[in-house]
Design an enzyme around this catalytic site. Sequence first.
Site, PDB file in Angstrom:
ATOM      1  N   PRO A 180      -4.204   0.503  18.941  1.00 56.42           N
ATOM      2  CA  PRO A 180      -3.982   0.082  17.215  1.00 56.42           C
ATOM      3  C   PRO A 180      -4.061   1.454  16.123  1.00 56.42           C
ATOM      4  O   PRO A 180      -3.926   0.701  14.939  1.00 56.42           O
ATOM      5  CB  PRO A 180      -5.211  -0.918  16.920  1.00 56.42           C
ATOM      6  N   LYS A 196       1.160  -0.049  15.365  1.00 54.62           N
ATOM      7  CA  LYS A 196       2.129  -0.126  15.741  1.00 54.62           C
ATOM      8  C   LYS A 196       2.947  -1.680  15.950  1.00 54.62           C
ATOM      9  O   LYS A 196       4.400  -1.406  16.077  1.00 54.62           O
ATOM     10  CB  LYS A 196       3.008   1.325  16.175  1.00 54.62           C
ATOM     11  N   HIS A 203       0.629  -1.284  -0.083  1.00 62.41           N
ATOM     12  CA  HIS A 203      -0.100  -0.190   0.240  1.00 62.41           C
ATOM     13  C   HIS A 203       0.716   1.593  -0.039  1.00 62.41           C
ATOM     14  O   HIS A 203       2.020   1.400   0.870  1.00 62.41           O
ATOM     15  CB  HIS A 203      -0.667  -0.108   0.618  1.00 62.41           C
ATOM     16  N   TYR A 246      -8.815   5.735   7.766  1.00 62.19           N
ATOM     17  CA  TYR A 246      -9.534   6.677   8.598  1.00 62.19           C
ATOM     18  C   TYR A 246     -10.164   7.674   8.975  1.00 62.19           C
ATOM     19  O   TYR A 246      -9.702   8.976   8.492  1.00 62.19           O
ATOM     20  CB  TYR A 246      -8.185   7.050   9.070  1.00 62.19           C
ATOM     21  N   TYR A 281       3.759   6.974   9.997  1.00 54.28           N
ATOM     22  CA  TYR A 281       3.343   5.238   9.871  1.00 54.28           C
ATOM     23  C   TYR A 281       3.716   4.615   8.787  1.00 54.28           C
ATOM     24  O   TYR A 281       3.751   3.408   8.930  1.00 54.28           O
ATOM     25  CB  TYR A 281       1.959   6.289   8.562  1.00 54.28           C
TER      26      TYR A 281
END
Length: 390
Positions: free
Chosen positions: A292, A296, A72, A201, A384
């Site tokens: 979550p 990580k 991704h 998100y 990220y």
Amino acid sequence: MHTTVGIVGAGPAGLLLARLLHRSGIDCVVLEQRDRAYVEQRQRAGILEQSTVDVLRECGAADRLDREGLPHDGVELRWDGRRHRLDFPALTGGRRVWVYAQTEVVKDLIALQLRDGPPLLFEAGAEAIEGADTDRPLIRYRHDGRENTLTCDYVVGCDGFHGIARDAVPDTAKKTYERGYPYSWLGILADVAPSSDELVYAHSPRGFALLSMRSPRVSRLYLQVPNGTDPAAWPDERIWDELDARFALDGWTLRRGPVTAKAVLPMRSLVTEPMRHGRLFLAGDAAHIVPPTGAKGLNLAAADVTVLARAFAHLRRTRSADLLDAYSSTSLRRVWRAEHFSHFMTTTLHTDPAQGDFDVRLQISQLDRVAASPHAAAELADNYAGPPIA
Ligand code: APR
Ligand code: PHB
């Protein structure tokens, strides 16, 4: 029985450590309290950072990941009727992430372990770790109905949040930093193609929602729910309606399908310092927990054991314990960065039941900033996608 490194726990931390040590010619034994089927089926996270994929490749554990994992190059943020895509390679100098479930990583590592060794005992629950501050620490464990002792040169506690290793460090020799959150996640697996090619998100007045996936045919979705929520209070129809409302965007539709798993997951942040006491080392969830939202947990576990395996290899090669002595401080730098990022993502995207309109405006301003400023976007993407392992 004696081994150089006794490992408690066959989650991703313990299994990857065993694989890395084996590749360096260091013997070890892994003790796991559950049976193989349980460990392979436990539903967990699904995002691998670039550095986690790199280390799995280096140790020959990425064949299936390279065939079936989904690379991704970005994620989408959604808030206030708007959307913004973060382009990871463009913002991070070429790094990306992979969708590949933790359960699959665990299956791959177990298969290698049983093929090449070193020994991995299932249904072997450690009951005590003794002598951490001596030269000959030992693990007492129960296997096949008998009490056994494994003497070790070193012990590594990879036994997760509910394990015994953290408690084997005396209270006077450690400090624990912790905070809770006033919400949990309701997570589902559904037999339906993901409604988006990339993760979404979503911040919404009704609370946070996350769209993720396990494969081109299986969706993984999460909803913020109050702590103590009973999954039985959420029939499938109610879950889809709520996901619809939280992801709502003109011209976008959420595909629905049969729900095959449903569970409520609490959230917390926790760090125990130092990650070492004498000859006992802590790695992964045994030492730290993140909520979550930053994806990580698994990646921190992989980074810890990579640093630790290098330190053991250095000791074997040079007789110098310098890297082992630096393990805790080296790992804690990455851990605290991930703690900060996970807390930032969580508090920026969730609705705290006690928060007022002012706090909502701050969240929206923060999300607007990520969309408007390449610097703010790069900061998020850099965290990220994760830094290289120190
Ligand atoms: N003896 C032997 N094994 C034990 C004991 C014990 N006393 N206590 C716990 N275990 C085992 C658990 O059954 C589990 O298989 O230790 C393992 C710990 O694995 P995880 O909880 O998966 O922890 P870790 O390997 O650190 O993985 C990192 O990242 O995605 C997050 O929380 C998620 O599991 C994930 C973690
Ligand atoms: C998941 O797919 O399970 C997942 C993805 C991203 C997260 C958390 C969980 O931030």
